[in-house]
Design a protein around this motif. Sequence first.
Motif, PDB file in Angstrom:
ATOM      1  N   TYR A  58     -20.951  -4.483  13.807  1.00 46.23           N
ATOM      2  CA  TYR A  58     -20.643  -5.335  14.954  1.00 46.23           C
ATOM      3  C   TYR A  58     -19.177  -5.699  14.815  1.00 46.23           C
ATOM      4  O   TYR A  58     -18.774  -6.231  13.779  1.00 46.23           O
ATOM      5  CB  TYR A  58     -21.493  -6.615  14.946  1.00 46.23           C
ATOM      6  N   LEU A  59     -18.392  -5.410  15.820  1.00 46.30           N
ATOM      7  CA  LEU A  59     -16.961  -5.655  15.754  1.00 46.30           C
ATOM      8  C   LEU A  59     -16.597  -6.808  16.677  1.00 46.30           C
ATOM      9  O   LEU A  59     -16.882  -6.771  17.874  1.00 46.30           O
ATOM     10  CB  LEU A  59     -16.189  -4.392  16.154  1.00 46.30           C
ATOM     11  N   TYR A  60     -15.982  -7.811  16.089  1.00 37.94           N
ATOM     12  CA  TYR A  60     -15.520  -8.975  16.829  1.00 37.94           C
ATOM     13  C   TYR A  60     -14.025  -9.114  16.606  1.00 37.94           C
ATOM     14  O   TYR A  60     -13.520  -8.819  15.532  1.00 37.94           O
ATOM     15  CB  TYR A  60     -16.226 -10.247  16.336  1.00 37.94           C
ATOM     16  N   GLY A  61     -13.324  -9.569  17.617  1.00 39.24           N
ATOM     17  CA  GLY A  61     -11.880  -9.745  17.520  1.00 39.24           C
ATOM     18  C   GLY A  61     -11.498 -11.146  17.076  1.00 39.24           C
ATOM     19  O   GLY A  61     -12.355 -11.995  16.811  1.00 39.24           O
ATOM     20  N   PRO A  62     -10.202 -11.393  17.025  1.00 32.04           N
ATOM     21  CA  PRO A  62      -9.717 -12.696  16.563  1.00 32.04           C
ATOM     22  C   PRO A  62     -10.068 -13.845  17.504  1.00 32.04           C
ATOM     23  O   PRO A  62     -10.021 -15.005  17.108  1.00 32.04           O
ATOM     24  CB  PRO A  62      -8.200 -12.510  16.468  1.00 32.04           C
ATOM     25  N   GLY A  83     -17.523  -4.162  19.988  1.00 29.42           N
ATOM     26  CA  GLY A  83     -18.132  -2.858  19.778  1.00 29.42           C
ATOM     27  C   GLY A  83     -19.232  -2.952  18.750  1.00 29.42           C
ATOM     28  O   GLY A  83     -19.272  -3.880  17.947  1.00 29.42           O
ATOM     29  N   SER A  84     -20.120  -1.989  18.787  1.00 26.98           N
ATOM     30  CA  SER A  84     -21.187  -1.913  17.793  1.00 26.98           C
ATOM     31  C   SER A  84     -21.691  -0.482  17.769  1.00 26.98           C
ATOM     32  O   SER A  84     -21.463   0.287  18.706  1.00 26.98           O
ATOM     33  CB  SER A  84     -22.325  -2.879  18.111  1.00 26.98           C
ATOM     34  N   GLY A  85     -22.366  -0.130  16.704  1.00 28.98           N
ATOM     35  CA  GLY A  85     -22.920   1.209  16.618  1.00 28.98           C
ATOM     36  C   GLY A  85     -23.750   1.404  15.374  1.00 28.98           C
ATOM     37  O   GLY A  85     -23.649   0.648  14.415  1.00 28.98           O
ATOM     38  N   ARG A  86     -24.569   2.419  15.427  1.00 29.57           N
ATOM     39  CA  ARG A  86     -25.392   2.802  14.280  1.00 29.57           C
ATOM     40  C   ARG A  86     -25.656   4.282  14.360  1.00 29.57           C
ATOM     41  O   ARG A  86     -25.681   4.822  15.454  1.00 29.57           O
ATOM     42  CB  ARG A  86     -26.699   2.009  14.231  1.00 29.57           C
ATOM     43  N   THR A  87     -25.788   4.912  13.330  1.00 28.71           N
ATOM     44  CA  THR A  87     -25.498   4.489  11.976  1.00 28.71           C
ATOM     45  C   THR A  87     -23.988   4.416  11.797  1.00 28.71           C
ATOM     46  O   THR A  87     -23.241   5.044  12.555  1.00 28.71           O
ATOM     47  CB  THR A  87     -26.080   5.490  10.950  1.00 28.71           C
ATOM     48  N   ILE A  88     -23.578   3.656  10.808  1.00 30.81           N
ATOM     49  CA  ILE A  88     -22.140   3.506  10.592  1.00 30.81           C
ATOM     50  C   ILE A  88     -21.502   4.868  10.344  1.00 30.81           C
ATOM     51  O   ILE A  88     -20.447   5.177  10.897  1.00 30.81           O
ATOM     52  CB  ILE A  88     -21.869   2.525   9.441  1.00 30.81           C
ATOM     53  N   PHE A  89     -22.155   5.704   9.550  1.00 34.20           N
ATOM     54  CA  PHE A  89     -21.586   7.017   9.263  1.00 34.20           C
ATOM     55  C   PHE A  89     -21.469   7.864  10.524  1.00 34.20           C
ATOM     56  O   PHE A  89     -20.436   8.466  10.784  1.00 34.20           O
ATOM     57  CB  PHE A  89     -22.420   7.755   8.202  1.00 34.20           C
ATOM     58  N   SER A  90     -22.510   7.892  11.335  1.00 33.97           N
ATOM     59  CA  SER A  90     -22.465   8.734  12.532  1.00 33.97           C
ATOM     60  C   SER A  90     -21.508   8.192  13.587  1.00 33.97           C
ATOM     61  O   SER A  90     -21.020   8.946  14.420  1.00 33.97           O
ATOM     62  CB  SER A  90     -23.862   8.928  13.122  1.00 33.97           C
ATOM     63  N   GLU A  91     -21.229   6.901  13.552  1.00 29.13           N
ATOM     64  CA  GLU A  91     -20.335   6.269  14.524  1.00 29.13           C
ATOM     65  C   GLU A  91     -18.962   5.948  13.932  1.00 29.13           C
ATOM     66  O   GLU A  91     -18.196   5.203  14.520  1.00 29.13           O
ATOM     67  CB  GLU A  91     -20.975   4.991  15.071  1.00 29.13           C
ATOM     68  N   LEU A 139     -15.908   3.687  15.481  1.00 28.76           N
ATOM     69  CA  LEU A 139     -15.514   2.462  14.784  1.00 28.76           C
ATOM     70  C   LEU A 139     -14.030   2.500  14.452  1.00 28.76           C
ATOM     71  O   LEU A 139     -13.307   1.523  14.676  1.00 28.76           O
ATOM     72  CB  LEU A 139     -16.344   2.268  13.514  1.00 28.76           C
ATOM     73  N   GLN A 140     -13.557   3.629  13.943  1.00 34.70           N
ATOM     74  CA  GLN A 140     -12.140   3.751  13.607  1.00 34.70           C
ATOM     75  C   GLN A 140     -11.270   3.548  14.851  1.00 34.70           C
ATOM     76  O   GLN A 140     -10.257   2.848  14.806  1.00 34.70           O
ATOM     77  CB  GLN A 140     -11.849   5.111  12.982  1.00 34.70           C
ATOM     78  N   MET A 141     -11.659   4.126  15.962  1.00 37.03           N
ATOM     79  CA  MET A 141     -10.902   3.980  17.188  1.00 37.03           C
ATOM     80  C   MET A 141     -10.920   2.526  17.677  1.00 37.03           C
ATOM     81  O   MET A 141      -9.890   1.986  18.095  1.00 37.03           O
ATOM     82  CB  MET A 141     -11.465   4.901  18.283  1.00 37.03           C
ATOM     83  N   GLN A 142     -12.080   1.880  17.611  1.00 35.30           N
ATOM     84  CA  GLN A 142     -12.185   0.495  18.049  1.00 35.30           C
ATOM     85  C   GLN A 142     -11.343  -0.440  17.171  1.00 35.30           C
ATOM     86  O   GLN A 142     -10.673  -1.336  17.678  1.00 35.30           O
ATOM     87  CB  GLN A 142     -13.649   0.052  18.051  1.00 35.30           C
ATOM     88  N   SER A 185      -8.705   0.468  15.366  1.00 39.49           N
ATOM     89  CA  SER A 185      -7.298   0.791  15.619  1.00 39.49           C
ATOM     90  C   SER A 185      -6.816   0.128  16.892  1.00 39.49           C
ATOM     91  O   SER A 185      -5.709  -0.416  16.944  1.00 39.49           O
ATOM     92  CB  SER A 185      -7.106   2.311  15.704  1.00 39.49           C
ATOM     93  N   THR A 186      -7.647   0.170  17.938  1.00 37.95           N
ATOM     94  CA  THR A 186      -7.297  -0.498  19.200  1.00 37.95           C
ATOM     95  C   THR A 186      -7.148  -1.992  18.979  1.00 37.95           C
ATOM     96  O   THR A 186      -6.185  -2.611  19.451  1.00 37.95           O
ATOM     97  CB  THR A 186      -8.364  -0.208  20.270  1.00 37.95           C
ATOM     98  N   LEU A 187      -8.063  -2.574  18.255  1.00 33.25           N
ATOM     99  CA  LEU A 187      -8.026  -4.011  17.978  1.00 33.25           C
ATOM    100  C   LEU A 187      -6.757  -4.386  17.216  1.00 33.25           C
ATOM    101  O   LEU A 187      -6.145  -5.424  17.483  1.00 33.25           O
ATOM    102  CB  LEU A 187      -9.260  -4.420  17.167  1.00 33.25           C
ATOM    103  N   LEU A 188      -6.340  -3.534  16.297  1.00 31.65           N
ATOM    104  CA  LEU A 188      -5.152  -3.814  15.483  1.00 31.65           C
ATOM    105  C   LEU A 188      -3.859  -3.376  16.170  1.00 31.65           C
ATOM    106  O   LEU A 188      -2.772  -3.559  15.616  1.00 31.65           O
ATOM    107  CB  LEU A 188      -5.274  -3.130  14.122  1.00 31.65           C
ATOM    108  N   GLY A 189      -3.976  -2.795  17.363  1.00 31.16           N
ATOM    109  CA  GLY A 189      -2.799  -2.386  18.099  1.00 31.16           C
ATOM    110  C   GLY A 189      -2.114  -1.146  17.562  1.00 31.16           C
ATOM    111  O   GLY A 189      -0.916  -0.979  17.695  1.00 31.16           O
ATOM    112  N   LYS A 190      -2.899  -0.274  16.957  1.00 34.90           N
ATOM    113  CA  LYS A 190      -2.337   0.970  16.390  1.00 34.90           C
ATOM    114  C   LYS A 190      -2.545   2.129  17.323  1.00 34.90           C
ATOM    115  O   LYS A 190      -3.462   2.212  18.057  1.00 34.90           O
ATOM    116  CB  LYS A 190      -2.974   1.265  15.025  1.00 34.90           C
TER     117      LYS A 190
END
Length: 89
Positions: free
Chosen positions: A50-54, A67-75, A79-82, A84-89
């Motif tokens: 479960y991804l939450y922002g500041p 964002g959220s997803g399962r399984t962590i490995f398959s998603e 997750l990396q894209m979400q 990165s977007t959150l961190l402004g990369k």
Amino acid sequence: MLGGDAREKWNGTTMPDPRVTHFWDGKLQVGQWFAKQVEGYDGVSWDVYYLYGPDAVWESIPSPLLGSGRTIFSERQALQMQVSTLLGK
């Protein structure tokens, strides 16, 4: 959640990042709470992120969920894209 799960067999170093904190929830209370409160079903949520922002507010139910997803490995790419977007990369 898997046959043979036990605290003494658990590898708490699978995410060796100083920002990560590992906890053992032998009674599954956290997974039950997230299943009921965030996903809306009776059961246990596990191997999920479960991804939450500041700006997230953690009152009765944390929000907004970015964002959220399962399984962590398959998603992992989502997750990396979400993140990165959150961190402004």
